[in-house]
Scaffold this motif. Structure first.
Motif, PDB file in Angstrom:
ATOM      1  N   TYR A   1       0.904  -1.173   0.059  1.00  0.00           N
ATOM      2  CA  TYR A   1      -0.177   0.089   0.063  1.00  0.00           C
ATOM      3  C   TYR A   1       0.845   1.249  -0.008  1.00  0.00           C
ATOM      4  O   TYR A   1       1.956   1.182   0.223  1.00  0.00           O
TER       5      TYR A   1
ATOM      6  N   ILE B   1      -2.176   8.330  -0.456  1.00  0.00           N
ATOM      7  CA  ILE B   1      -2.504   9.177  -1.543  1.00  0.00           C
ATOM      8  C   ILE B   1      -2.312  10.666  -1.360  1.00  0.00           C
ATOM      9  O   ILE B   1      -2.287  11.227  -0.605  1.00  0.00           O
TER      10      ILE B   1
ATOM     11  N   ARG C   1      -4.764  13.143  -0.357  1.00  0.00           N
ATOM     12  CA  ARG C   1      -5.460  12.735   0.674  1.00  0.00           C
ATOM     13  C   ARG C   1      -4.572  12.502   2.097  1.00  0.00           C
ATOM     14  O   ARG C   1      -4.756  11.809   2.971  1.00  0.00           O
TER      15      ARG C   1
ATOM     16  N   ASP D   1      -9.763  -1.945  -0.304  1.00  0.00           N
ATOM     17  CA  ASP D   1     -10.067  -0.861  -0.996  1.00  0.00           C
ATOM     18  C   ASP D   1     -11.089  -0.099  -0.614  1.00  0.00           C
ATOM     19  O   ASP D   1     -11.001   1.275  -0.706  1.00  0.00           O
TER      20      ASP D   1
ATOM     21  N   HIS E   1      -9.241   3.583   1.330  1.00  0.00           N
ATOM     22  CA  HIS E   1      -9.314   4.935   0.590  1.00  0.00           C
ATOM     23  C   HIS E   1      -9.789   6.051   1.407  1.00  0.00           C
ATOM     24  O   HIS E   1      -9.471   7.290   1.230  1.00  0.00           O
ATOM     25  N   THR E   2     -10.978   5.932   2.215  1.00  0.00           N
ATOM     26  CA  THR E   2     -11.346   6.957   2.914  1.00  0.00           C
ATOM     27  C   THR E   2     -10.459   7.369   4.094  1.00  0.00           C
ATOM     28  O   THR E   2     -10.248   8.677   4.250  1.00  0.00           O
TER      29      THR E   2
ATOM     30  N   GLY F   1      -7.272   7.810   3.135  1.00  0.00           N
ATOM     31  CA  GLY F   1      -5.831   8.234   2.573  1.00  0.00           C
ATOM     32  C   GLY F   1      -4.968   7.291   2.222  1.00  0.00           C
ATOM     33  O   GLY F   1      -3.842   7.827   1.918  1.00  0.00           O
ATOM     34  N   TYR F   2      -5.320   5.982   2.172  1.00  0.00           N
ATOM     35  CA  TYR F   2      -4.270   4.719   1.686  1.00  0.00           C
ATOM     36  C   TYR F   2      -4.742   4.071   0.296  1.00  0.00           C
ATOM     37  O   TYR F   2      -6.029   3.761   0.208  1.00  0.00           O
ATOM     38  N   LEU F   3      -3.780   3.749  -0.603  1.00  0.00           N
ATOM     39  CA  LEU F   3      -4.424   3.199  -1.775  1.00  0.00           C
ATOM     40  C   LEU F   3      -3.587   1.698  -1.718  1.00  0.00           C
ATOM     41  O   LEU F   3      -2.539   1.566  -1.302  1.00  0.00           O
TER      42      LEU F   3
END
Length: 217
Positions: free
Chosen positions: A105, A108, A111, A162, A166-167, A169-171
């Motif tokens: 991971y 983002i 974010r 996923d 994502h909420t 701030g991580y992909l």
């Protein structure tokens, strides 16, 4: 003498009152805020707060920070990171297995506020979701089915992460089930079963060969 004294007094009266020299007004002073240079490493982003509130981001290199009003309170690592999680669970046929899941991971860029402030520990959050998915899927499968569905388990983990991370701030780049190891007693039993099966096949092949030789003779 008395005459000279009177002469000096008349001269002093004619000159008028004595004036004191003028002093220049005090120079106005301006307080200057100290400026500190803070260095951020490559592939990292600094988080700058002003008076305890988020203010801006500081990129790699030298950054001018107006201390003590501004302060770099932390950095976000922008590199691709990997988290290895070990989970022990039970399959449908009551076999305990140790599953190792690797998650790749990265934060983002757009974010970073969420990545730094939303979670106390993003690794603990990722670990909790992995354990939840693995312990929900494996108990519905036998040991043999679990070995065959490693890719499906990894895909289920990635989909779950996923939607959630994502909420924050991580992909999530990738999810891999890198190892699935049953209890050592189960492994020994499986090896013995496999060895017995091979020995039976070898005995059958040997008997068939002896039969062929006896027919020819």
């Amino acid at each position: 003498t008395r005459g000279s004294r009177e002469t000096r007094e008349r001269a002093r009266e004619a000159a008028g009152p004595r004036q004191t020299p003028l002093t220049p007004p005090p120079r106005a002073t301006t307080s200057k805020m100290p400026c500190c240079i803070e260095c951020i490493q490559t592939a990292e982003v600094g988080i700058v707060e002003r008076c305890g509130k988020y203010y801006r981001q500081a990129g790699p290199g030298a950054n001018c920070v107006c201390y003590p009003v501004d302060e770099i309170v932390g950095v976000v690592n922008m590199r691709v990171q990997q988290l290895d999680v070990e989970i022990e669970t039970k399959t449908l046929d009551n076999v305990f297995v140790m599953v190792v899941v690797s998650i790749q991971y990265s934060p983002i860029q757009e974010r970073l506020w969420e990545a730094f402030y939303s979670l106390e520990s993003h690794k603990l959050q990722i670990r909790a979701y992995i354990e939840d998915v693995v312990r929900a899927v494996l108990p519905t499968q036998s040991l043999d089915d679990a070995f065959e569905s490693k890719e499906a388990i990894a895909l289920s983990i990635k989909r779950r992460l996923d939607a959630t991370m994502h909420t924050y701030g991580y992909l999530i780049l990738n999810s891999l089930v890198t190892d699935m190891t049953p209890d050592y007693r189960v492994r020994n039993a499986m090896n013995e079963i496999n060895a017995s099966k091979r020995l039976k096949e070898a005995a059958a092949e040997k008997a068939e060969g002896d039969k062929v030789l006896s027919v020819k003779s």
